[in-house]
Design an enzyme around this catalytic site. Structure first.
Site, mmCIF file in Angstrom:
data_model
loop_
_atom_site.group_PDB
_atom_site.id
_atom_site.type_symbol
_atom_site.label_atom_id
_atom_site.label_comp_id
_atom_site.label_asym_id
_atom_site.label_seq_id
_atom_site.Cartn_x
_atom_site.Cartn_y
_atom_site.Cartn_z
ATOM 1 N N LYS A 172 -28.334 -16.373 -5.398
ATOM 2 C CA LYS A 172 -28.411 -15.857 -4.028
ATOM 3 C C LYS A 172 -27.108 -15.178 -3.588
ATOM 4 C CE LYS A 172 -26.987 -20.105 -1.624
ATOM 5 N NZ LYS A 172 -27.364 -21.086 -0.585
ATOM 6 N N LEU A 195 0.807 -1.219 0.000
ATOM 7 C CA LEU A 195 0.000 0.000 0.000
ATOM 8 C C LEU A 195 0.844 1.274 0.000
ATOM 9 C CD1 LEU A 195 -2.909 -0.975 2.421
ATOM 10 C CD2 LEU A 195 -2.712 -1.289 -0.048
ATOM 11 N N TYR A 204 -6.340 -9.153 -1.862
ATOM 12 C CA TYR A 204 -5.977 -7.846 -1.300
ATOM 13 C C TYR A 204 -7.107 -7.224 -0.490
ATOM 14 C CZ TYR A 204 -7.880 -4.617 -5.018
ATOM 15 O OH TYR A 204 -8.652 -3.866 -5.868
ATOM 16 N N HIS A 248 2.435 -1.501 -14.963
ATOM 17 C CA HIS A 248 3.207 -2.487 -14.223
ATOM 18 C C HIS A 248 2.925 -3.907 -14.716
ATOM 19 C CE1 HIS A 248 -0.505 -2.968 -11.756
ATOM 20 N NE2 HIS A 248 -0.041 -4.183 -11.571
#
Length: 547
Positions: free
Chosen positions: A269, A63, A224, A146
Site C-alpha cells: 500500500k 543548494l 534533503y 565528490h
C-alpha cells in the site's frame, strides 16, 4: 572491545578484547533540528562532528547558488549530514526491533550512522557546482566524484584527529571498509560476485540505507527532500516516517555467489507514497535545482571560479601550494576550500582576479546571464532517438553561430546547456526495482505490476531541456538582446513568443511519433512561487496535445 550483547560466541573467544556495553543504548548529545526535532547523537558521532574536517560543512551551501533565487535556501551540508545520520539510525533501529532474526549488531548501527554523517565530507564550494560544473571545465577528462573525496576526507579526519573507534566496539579495518563502501560503493564490481568487504551477503540490505544503488530509496534523499523543501518554501508530499514504519527486509529473487540477497521492502500500500517521493525529486529539480535563473547564477559562479583558478593558491601542510582544481588531491588543502572563496574573489585587490571579480559583482548587482531560448524534450516509453536529439542540437548550434554572425557578436558569449531531469534512473521507472510485501505474507517479496499502479505512473520519467544563455552584460531594453530573442522566435516559430521562455517539447511515444506541445513555456519558466502548484502542473508526464 566488542559488545557483550550483540557479539557472537566466536567474538567472545578468550583471545578477543574485553566487552563493552551495547552501543544501541549509549547516550551522547542531543541536537535540535528544524526538520527532525530532537536528534540524539552517539558520543563517537559527536567526536566526528567536533573536528575541523566536519565543521567545514557549515560553510558549504546545500543548494549552491539557489539562495540567489530562493532567499531561504541558505542551509548547509553540516545540518543535512546530521539529518541523514539520524534517519539512518532510526531505520536500522526499527529493522532490528521488528526483525531480530536479521542479527543487526550495534556495530552495524554505528557504522551506518557514521556513513550517513560523513557521506558529504567531499563536497567542494557550492556543493554540486564544484564537481558537476567547475571541475569538468578546468580538468577535461578527469573522472572525479565528490563521493571519492568524501572517502579520502573521512580517512584524513580519522588520522588527523586520532579517533579511537575500537573503544566504541568497532572492529578495524573491517568496519572502516564498511563505512567507506556505503559512501562510495564497492571497489570490485565483477558481475555475479559479492562486491563488498565490510559485510557479507546476508547483510546486503545495509548497503541500501545511505546510498541505494538499486532503486534510489535511501535516507540521504529523505533528508534533503524534507530539508530543501522547507528552506525553499515548497511543499513535499513524501512521508519518510511511513516508509520507516512499514519497512521490512525480505529475501528477493536474486543470487550472488549462489547466495540469496536481502532487500529492504515496503508494504504494497506504500507504492503511492514512493511515487510521491520520486515525484518530489523531479519537482525539486524542475522548480529549484535547475530553475533557469538558478542555472544562470551557477554558470556565473563557475565562470568566476574558472577565471580565478590559476591565481588563487592554497597552502598545504608543507611548502607546496595548490590551485583550487588541484586541492582534491590533498585533503589537508581541500579542507580549507569552502564557499568563502566567493568573498575572497569579490573583495580581493589583486588585478589578477579582475575578470572573476567583475562576474561576481554582476551577481551582487543582479546583472545576470540571460536565458534566450529553451527546448524541452519529454522522453516517453520507448528508447530514445539519439539522432533526433542530434538534429535538435545541430539546429541550435547553427542558430547560435548565425545569430552571432548577423549581430556581430562573439559566439563564445553564448552557452548551450543540456538539463536532464528524471526520477533518478534516467528514462526508467525506479519502482520496477523496488520490492513489496503483503500484510498477510510479510516474508515474501514481490514486484508491483504496472496495471496495479497505472493511475500513479506518469506518462514519462525524464525530460531534457536544452537552454541557450547569453553571457554578455545587457538588460531587457538592450537592442542586442531584443534582436537575439526576435531571431529565436523566427527560427523556432512553434515556441513561446517571449524568447526567454521559449519551449518546444518533443514527445517520444509508443508509436515513436513526434509532437510539438506549444504554449507551455510559462508553466516551466515562471518565477518561483511559495504556493504549491496543482497536481496536474506537477506531473512530469505532460498530456499529449493534438497539433
Amino acid at each position: 572491545m566488542i559488545c557483550s550483547k550483540c557479539s557472537t560466541l566466536a567474538d567472545q573467544a578468550p583471545d578477543k578484547p574485553n566487552t563493552i556495553d551495547c552501543q544501541f543504548n549509549v547516550q551522547g548529545k542531543v541536537f535540535n533540528d528544524p526538520i527532525h526535532g530532537l536528534v540524539p547523537m552517539h558520543p563517537l558521532l559527536v567526536r566526528i562532528i567536533d573536528t575541523p574536517q566536519f565543521q567545514r560543512l557549515r560553510y558549504i551551501k546545500q543548494l549552491g547558488g539557489a539562495c540567489y533565487v530562493y532567499p531561504g535556501a541558505t542551509h548547509n551540508r553540516f545540518e543535512h549530514s546530521i539529518g541523514v545520520s539520524h534517519l539512518a539510525g532510526r531505520l536500522v533501529r526499527e529493522l532490528k526491533e521488528r526483525q531480530p532474526e536479521l542479527q543487526i549488531s550495534c556495530r552495524d548501527f554505528l557504522c551506518v550512522q557514521i556513513a550517513g554523517l560523513c557521506h558529504d565530507l567531499g563536497h567542494g564550494p557550492f556543493s554540486h557546482l564544484f564537481d558537476g560544473m567547475f571541475i569538468p571545465k578546468v580538468s577535461t577528462g578527469r573522472k572525479w566524484k565528490h563521493e571519492d573525496a568524501s572517502v579520502a576526507m573521512f580517512d584524513h579526519l580519522v588520522d588527523k584527529n586520532e579517533l579511537k573507534m575500537e573503544q566504541h566496539g568497532l572492529v578495524l579495518p573491517e568496519d572502516l571498509d564498511f563505512i567507506k563502501e556505503q559512501i562510495a560503493g564497492p571497489i570490485d564490481k565483477t558481475p555475479g560476485k559479492w562486491a563488498y568487504k565490510g559485510r557479507p551477503e546476508k547483510k546486503s540490505f545495509l548497503y541500501e540505507i545511505i546510498a541505494n544503488k538499486r532503486n534510489g530509496v535511501d535516507v540521504d534523499k529523505w533528508d534533503y527532500f524534507a530539508r530543501d523543501s522547507y528552506y525553499l518554501g515548497l511543499q513535499s508530499n513524501f512521508d519518510h516516517d511511513r516508509f520507516i514504519n512499514f519497512a521490512r527486509v525480505c529475501e528477493v529473487d536474486e543470487e550472488v555467489d549462489g547466495k540469496k540477497m536481502s532487500q529492504i521492502c515496503a508494504r504494497d500500500k506504500e507504492v503511492d507514497n514512493l511515487y510521491d517521493m520520486f515525484h518530489t525529486r523531479f519537482s525539486l529539480h524542475r522548480r529549484a535545482y535547475q530553475h533557469r535563473v538558478v542555472e544562470a547564477i551557477q554558470l556565473m559562479i563557475r565562470d568566476a571560479l574558472v577565471e580565478a583558478n590559476p591565481h588563487i593558491l592554497i597552502k598545504g601542510s608543507g611548502v607546496k601550494t595548490f590551485r583550487m582544481s588541484d586541492t582534491v588531491f590533498d585533503m589537508e588543502v581541500y579542507s580549507k576550500l569552502t564557499d568563502h572563496v566567493f568573498e575572497q574573489i569579490l573583495y580581493s585587490p589583486s588585478s589578477d582576479l579582475d575578470k572573476a571579480r567583475k562576474i561576481l559583482e554582476r551577481i551582487t548587482h543582479r546583472r545576470l546571464y540571460k536565458c534566450v531560448g529553451q527546448i524541452l524534450k519529454v522522453c516517453g516509453g520507448i528508447k530514445d532517438k539519439d539522432n533526433l536529439e542530434d538534429e535538435v542540437m545541430d539546429k541550435i548550434k547553427k542558430w547560435q553561430s548565425d545569430v552571432a554572425s548577423e549581430n556581430h557578436l562573439d559566439p563564445n558569449d553564448f552557452e548551450l546547456r543540456v538539463i536532464k531531469i528524471d526520477y533518478g534512473m534516467k528514462k526508467d521507472d525506479p519502482i520496477d526495482q523496488m520490492r513489496f510485501y503483503k500484510k498477510d505474507n510479510p516474508t515474501k517479496a514481490f514486484k508491483i505490476s504496472k496495471d496495479q499502479v497505472l493511475y500513479l505512473r506518469p506518462e514519462s520519467f525524464s525530460q531534457q531541456q536544452i537552454r541557450i544563455y547569453y553571457k554578455k552584460e545587457t538588460d531587457e531594453t538592450d537592442e542586442t538582446i531584443k534582436a537575439i530573442k526576435d531571431d529565436w522566435s523566427i527560427k523556432f516559430p512553434e515556441s513561446h513568443a517571449d524568447g526567454s521562455q521559449a519551449v518546444v517539447a518533443v514527445v517520444l511515444g509508443p508509436q515513436t511519433s513526434v509532437e510539438v506541445l506549444a504554449n507551455i513555456g510559462q508553466m516551466y519558466e515562471e518565477e518561483p512561487q511559495n504556493s504549491a502548484r496543482t497536481e496536474d502542473q506537477e506531473k512530469p508526464g505532460i498530456k499529449k496535445q493534438e497539433v
